[in-house]
Design a protein around this motif. Structure first.
Motif, short mmCIF file in Angstrom:
data_model
loop_
_atom_site.label_atom_id
_atom_site.label_comp_id
_atom_site.label_asym_id
_atom_site.label_seq_id
_atom_site.Cartn_x
_atom_site.Cartn_y
_atom_site.Cartn_z
N ASP A 168 36.72 41.08 65.82
CA ASP A 168 35.78 41.32 64.72
C ASP A 168 36.42 42.10 63.57
O ASP A 168 35.81 42.26 62.52
CB ASP A 168 34.55 42.10 65.23
N LEU A 169 37.63 42.61 63.79
CA LEU A 169 38.31 43.45 62.79
C LEU A 169 37.42 44.61 62.34
O LEU A 169 37.35 44.93 61.16
CB LEU A 169 38.72 42.61 61.57
N ASP A 205 35.36 50.41 50.03
CA ASP A 205 35.68 49.02 50.37
C ASP A 205 35.80 48.80 51.87
O ASP A 205 35.92 47.66 52.32
CB ASP A 205 36.99 48.62 49.69
N GLY A 249 23.72 50.65 56.43
CA GLY A 249 24.67 49.55 56.62
C GLY A 249 24.53 49.00 58.03
O GLY A 249 23.42 48.94 58.58
N LYS A 303 27.14 46.91 61.43
CA LYS A 303 28.43 46.76 62.10
C LYS A 303 29.12 45.47 61.72
O LYS A 303 30.13 45.09 62.31
CB LYS A 303 28.23 46.82 63.61
N VAL A 304 28.56 44.76 60.77
CA VAL A 304 29.16 43.48 60.37
C VAL A 304 29.75 43.60 58.96
O VAL A 304 29.30 44.41 58.15
CB VAL A 304 28.13 42.33 60.43
N VAL A 305 30.77 42.76 58.71
CA VAL A 305 31.57 42.95 57.50
C VAL A 305 30.82 42.52 56.24
O VAL A 305 31.22 42.87 55.13
CB VAL A 305 32.91 42.19 57.58
N LYS A 306 29.76 41.77 56.40
CA LYS A 306 29.01 41.33 55.23
C LYS A 306 27.55 41.62 55.50
O LYS A 306 27.04 41.24 56.55
CB LYS A 306 29.22 39.82 55.09
N ASN A 307 26.89 42.29 54.59
CA ASN A 307 25.55 42.76 54.91
C ASN A 307 24.87 43.23 53.63
O ASN A 307 25.33 44.14 52.98
CB ASN A 307 25.69 43.94 55.89
N VAL A 308 23.77 42.59 53.27
CA VAL A 308 23.05 43.05 52.08
C VAL A 308 21.60 43.41 52.41
O VAL A 308 20.75 43.38 51.54
CB VAL A 308 23.09 42.03 50.93
N ALA A 309 21.34 43.74 53.68
CA ALA A 309 19.97 44.11 54.05
C ALA A 309 19.70 45.54 53.64
O ALA A 309 20.33 46.47 54.12
CB ALA A 309 19.78 43.94 55.56
N GLY A 310 18.77 45.73 52.73
CA GLY A 310 18.42 47.08 52.30
C GLY A 310 19.47 47.68 51.38
O GLY A 310 20.45 47.03 51.04
N ASP A 358 22.55 49.92 49.99
CA ASP A 358 23.88 50.20 50.52
C ASP A 358 24.07 51.71 50.68
O ASP A 358 24.80 52.34 49.91
CB ASP A 358 24.92 49.58 49.57
N LYS A 386 35.89 48.49 58.44
CA LYS A 386 36.64 47.23 58.48
C LYS A 386 38.10 47.57 58.77
O LYS A 386 38.61 48.57 58.28
CB LYS A 386 36.63 46.56 57.11
N ASN A 436 32.74 45.18 45.63
CA ASN A 436 34.16 45.53 45.61
C ASN A 436 34.82 45.24 44.27
O ASN A 436 36.00 45.54 44.08
CB ASN A 436 34.90 44.80 46.74
N SER A 496 20.61 39.76 56.60
CA SER A 496 21.04 39.07 55.39
C SER A 496 22.48 39.40 55.04
O SER A 496 22.87 40.57 55.00
CB SER A 496 20.14 39.43 54.19
#
Ligand SMILES: Cc1cc2nc3c(=O)[nH]c(=O)nc-3n(C[C@H](O)[C@H](O)[C@H](O)COP(=O)(O)OP(=O)(O)OC[C@H]3O[C@@H](n4cnc5c(N)ncnc54)[C@H](O)[C@@H]3O)c2cc1C
Lengths: 444, 490
Positions: free
Chosen positions: A97-98, A155, A173, A175-182, A184, A205, B168, B419
């Motif tokens: 998962d890096l 980053d 946030g 545990k996943v590298v891409k996330n826009v829920a709520g 930041d 990451k 970023n 999401s």
């Protein structure tokens, strides 16, 4: 602090994890001694301590490795020092998962060691990795040369667990590298210097460790030529991981260019696959030959590590006794010029100055020495530097200075109209003002 | 619409015209209807006014007026959002930024640009392309969506695996706060002073104010690009290849997966050269230095082979590369051939959980008696199951929504998110508790209070609320930009 209160604190963390009296000498801040230093061993204990502090109105100063604890205005109140060093476990590392999740009190070197065993690293390289903790690095937004390619904490941090001022445990946030829920939220805690909450866990990451890693050091006669060289590199096909610049005084101070008459050097880091690194070193040589270097070397292994360490720890190494250190943020294209002007200003004040810069992102570390007993020359020089940076449209932080200087020269620039929002955020998240009161931007 | 009295409506209309001019205010319900939805056509809400400012000063004056009058307002970019983010849930004012499209400054020395929010994403890359630069975040809607909308939603795209998402690439913002004050958050220099307000503004879905200028980073175009297609007989094998590539220390620029339903639709429609009978294909792109590119491609090929790929092909030239990308990018248009409608889901999982979650997705959809096509950013673990359905059949749309919620629950259970790029908006407000505790949500709400204390700026989003005059479904319509063939949904 009342002994009844101390007993409550001991009840939470155990007597052996509470320091008082003479044991507090390592935790004296700007001449002030805290009432106690406490070292919780779990998130629950941090939470209980903050709930108590909040009820009693005790000021709390979170403390990681202490490498950046001096940054900030003198504290308005100093109650409890809350040390995170016992929260030092790596909680999860899934190479596929890096990503990794760790408690915040782990030192950077310890974390990197664990990750390296599985071929990965956290691409942050601030100073004093043997002592600096993950939480402290995030809270201070600390970075190093490789931020040029790999970015900074903003980053890399994808999730954070914070104990809020009232003791509640809050996650932002994930545990996943891409996330826009709520919102930041992790961004808010980066660089907040412990004024909004205590970071207890972080998910970051990772990157694969490079096969090869070299440093190309190129010395020039004049600092100006370094600025030109940076421009050449940025316009080329090269993808350096670091683009740093040291002025002549800094080079001499850390002994990086023995026997060379030089006004400054460019340090380029290249890492990745061997073939890529080799091509880049060769291409950098070819490119910079056109800019008239006076010396060029490629550093590997220990020599490389030692050189980067000098760059990162410039402030503590360049002079036997530094008087002050300012960190400037300016446009990358202005770095060489700002350094030249700042050097001249220091000279006018009868002081010595040395400069290092992450040149292509415009972050400059400026160190002053001399002035003897009197704080006046240092104060005068710092004022000139501030003015210079302001005129260039940048900003500055007084990272290190004796109290006498801090009383005359503000640690932070005024935040401008956005300061209003910062104050409101502080009031929303720490309504009683117990977290590191008075140390941050705008008196927060 | 709000319940404005006619006289108030008229006096507000005059005040708005005083700020932006008569030609820049819409009040006719017919015209307002154009702005009642975004790319997620499930929801509709009608504004009282749509206005088109041309400057920061005008935006500020509009917001001051709204604040003084207690009128809700919301920013709108291109309206391509997929979560209902720009809908005027409580009526009031839609502030459309489509006339603020200038590139104010390009500074190649410092590799940055200052742009207005209504600028279309791709137009920035076009402008700086001739000098060898580009703007990295590349949502599939980039021919239409605006940088302001990208900021609000923290949008991503196929190439965000290596280069990161919008946040970023943003250095600073000029923002009109919900009380009309104009402030700069961050700027052109790094490590801004104080809290990272730029960082929290990005991704705030238009609830913190309106961005009127945006400082973005520009990147140099890579020296070399290599594109690989790998086909698998089992979807699990493809999932394993994704992790195997990462485990070999490679960071591809893009790593996308396309399943059989999608491959067949694409092949029927466009013939892009994907093997029709494969259970799944991976599209992998490497970019960077020319040196070492061959060796990296070999590592990718080896990883795919070891994971059990039955065919691995490297694009020989730019034409073949474009064709492979066409297959990926036209997937959504192709669904139109096999289904009257589809709804795109957006969830994220740790990529090592791909095999399990894809199996669960298929089970959930099958149990709902529906079909699904998967085409998504596998390298990021960002799933986009597209549930195919027929909106004319009673109850089917409701089953789609229900299946979507179950899929998001699975994402949450394996430690993922609800999401990855489309945002919460109206669509997922009620799913926030899948991943956030009451304390987490309360903290977010407090931050919102700091920016938007009166709640007039884009109300009724992200957090569940009762007060709302939104209408829902049955409503699938292709987005206008899809109809024009400008973009497909990712
Ligand atoms: C066919 C298709 C493909 C897509 N592909 C992708 C993809 O690959 N990746 C991806 O991430 N998304 C994708 N999307 C979703 C969408 O394009 C993005 O969310 C995009 O960023 C929205 O931009 P917009 O200008 O259309 O914003 P809008 O839909 O108009 O608004 C979106 C949100 O931004 C707010 N907003 C707009 N302007 C401003 C401003 N100046 N200041 C503050 N807030 C503002 C609005 O209030 C709203 O909350 C796709 C959509 C479609 C229709």
């Amino acid at each position: 602090m009342h002994s009844a209160l101390l007993d409550k604190i001991r009840g939470i963390v155990g007597a052996e994890s509470v320091l008082t009296g003479v044991e507090l000498s390592p935790y004296v801040l700007e001449g002030r001694t805290p009432a106690a230093a406490v070292f919780p061993g779990s998130v629950e204990e941090v939470s209980a301590l903050l709930a108590l502090a909040s009820d009693e109105g005790i000021a709390v100063t979170p403390w990681g490795g202490g490498t950046k604890i001096a940054i900030g205005a003198p504290p308005e109140r100093l109650g409890l020092v809350l040390g995170l060093r016992r929260l030092n476990r790596l909680l999860e590392h899934e190479p596929g998962d890096l990503t990794a999740t760790s408690q915040a009190g782990i030192t950077l070197d310890a974390l990197q060691g664990r990750l390296a065993a599985r071929g990965q690293w956290l691409s942050l390289d601030p100073a004093f990795g043997e002592q600096a903790t993950l939480g402290g690095i995030l809270a201070a937004n600390a970075s190093g040369p490789r931020r040029h390619l790999y970015g900074t904490a903003r980053d890399l941090l994808i999730g954070v667990t914070v104990v809020a001022a009232d003791g509640s445990v809050v996650k932002g946030g994930g545990k996943v590298v891409k996330n826009v829920a709520g919102y930041d939220l992790p961004k808010l805690y980066i660089g907040s210097f412990g004024t909004l909450g205590i970071i207890v866990e972080a998910t970051v990451k990772l990157r694969p460790r490079p096969d090869d890693d070299r440093l190309v050091l190129t010395c020039f006669e004049r600092l100006k030529d370094c600025g030109q060289a940076v421009r050449l590199v940025l316009a080329s096909d090269l993808i350096p991981s670091a683009v740093d610049l040291l002025d002549g005084e800094a080079l001499r101070g850390v002994g990086l260019a023995p026997g060379v008459e030089t006004g400054g050097a460019l340090l380029l880091g290249f890492d990745g696959m061997r073939e890529q690194v080799e091509w880049q070193c060769e291409e950098a040589r070819r490119l910079l030959a056109g800019a008239g270097p006076v010396a060029q070397r490629v550093l590997e292994a220990e020599a490389r590590d030692a050189a980067w360490r000098s760059v990162r720890e410039l402030g503590g190494r360049v002079f036997p006794e530094a008087a002050a250190q300012l960190r400037l943020a300016v446009l990358p294209s202005q770095v060489a010029e700002v350094i030249e002007q700042a050097g001249a200003a220091a000279q006018r004040c009868g002081l010595r100055a040395a400069f290092g810069a992450h040149a292509a992102v415009g972050i400059v570390t400026a160190v002053l020495a001399g002035g003897g007993e009197s704080a006046q020359p240092v104060i005068a020089a710092l004022r000139e530097w501030r003015e210079l940076v302001r005129a260039a449209g940048g900003h500055a932080v007084l990272e290190r200075a004796p109290l006498a200087v801090k009383e005359q020269v503000a640690v932070w620039d005024p935040p401008g109209p956005a300061g209003r929002i910062m104050e409101r955020i502080k009031i929303q998240l720490d309504p009683k003002g117990i977290l590191n009161p008075g140390r941050f931007v705008g008196g927060i | 619409m709000t319940t404005l009295t006619e006289s108030r409506r008229q006096s507000l209309g005059r005040a708005l015209e005083g700020i932006v001019g008569k030609a820049a205010v819409l009040t006719d319900p017919q015209e307002l209807m154009v702005y009642e939805s975004d790319g997620l056509t499930l929801f509709r809400a009608l504004a009282d006014f749509v206005v088109f400012p041309t400057s920061t000063q005008q935006v500020s004056a509009l917001v001051r007026l709204a604040d003084a009058e207690g009128l809700p307002f919301v920013a709108r970019g291109a309206g391509t959002g997929l979560s209902g983010g720009c809908l005027p849930t409580e009526g009031g004012l839609v502030i459309a930024l489509s006339r603020m499209t200038r590139i104010l400054e390009v500074d190649y020395d410092n590799q940055l640009a200052v742009v207005e929010p209504g600028l279309v994403n791709l137009h920035l890359s076009w402008a700086v392309g001739p000098r060898g630069y580009y703007y990295a975040p590349d949502p599939a809607s980039q021919q239409a969506c605006t940088i302001g909308g990208n900021i609000a939603n923290n949008s991503g795209g196929p190439h965000t695996l290596k280069y990161g998402v919008t946040t970023n690439h943003v250095l600073g913002l000029e923002v009109v706060l919900p009380d009309g004050e104009v402030v700069w958050l961050g700027g052109k220099t790094r490590d801004p002073l104080g809290y990272d307000l730029t960082g929290v503004f990005v991704g705030s879905e238009g609830t913190f104010g309106i961005a009127t200028k945006i400082v973005v980073r520009l990147l140099k175009k890579p020296q070399a690009v290599k594109t690989v297609l790998a086909a698998f007989d089992e979807i699990d094998r493809a999932s394993e290849a994704v992790s195997a590539i990462i485990a070999r220390g490679l960071v591809p620029a893009a790593l996308e997966m396309i399943d059989q339903v999608t491959i067949q639709a694409v092949e029927d429609a466009f013939g892009c050269g994907y093997p029709r009978d494969a259970a799944a294909a991976l599209l992998i792109e490497l970019d960077g230095l020319a040196a070492g590119m061959e060796a990296q491609a070999e590592r990718v090929v080896a990883a795919c082979r070891e994971a059990g790929a039955r065919e691995v092909r490297t694009a020989k030239d730019e034409a073949e590369r474009q064709l492979l990308w066409k297959g990926r990018k036209s997937a959504f248009g192709a669904y139109g051939r096999v289904s009257p409608a589809y709804m795109v889901m957006d969830g994220v999982i740790p990529r090592t959980k791909l095999p399990y979650v894809l199996r669960r997705v298929n089970e959930i959809v099958a149990a709902a008696n529906l079909r699904v096509g998967n085409v998504f950013h596998a390298g990021d673990g960002n799933l986009h199951p597209n549930i195919l359905y027929d909106p004319r059949r009673p109850g089917e749309e409701a089953r789609v929504v229900q299946a979507g919620a179950e899929i998001l629950k699975v994402c949450a259970e394996v430690g993922g998110s609800i999401s990855g790029e489309h945002g919460i908006g109206l669509e997922k407000m009620d799913y926030m508790p899948f991943i956030f505790s009451p304390a987490d949500l309360a903290t977010m709400h407090r931050v919102k209070e700091a920016f938007n204390p009166r709640g007039l700026c884009n109300p009724g989003k992200i957090f569940p609320t009762k007060k709302s005059c939104v209408e829902t479904g049955p409503a699938y319509r292709a987005h206008p930009i899809e109809e024009k063939g400008l973009a497909q949904r990712f």
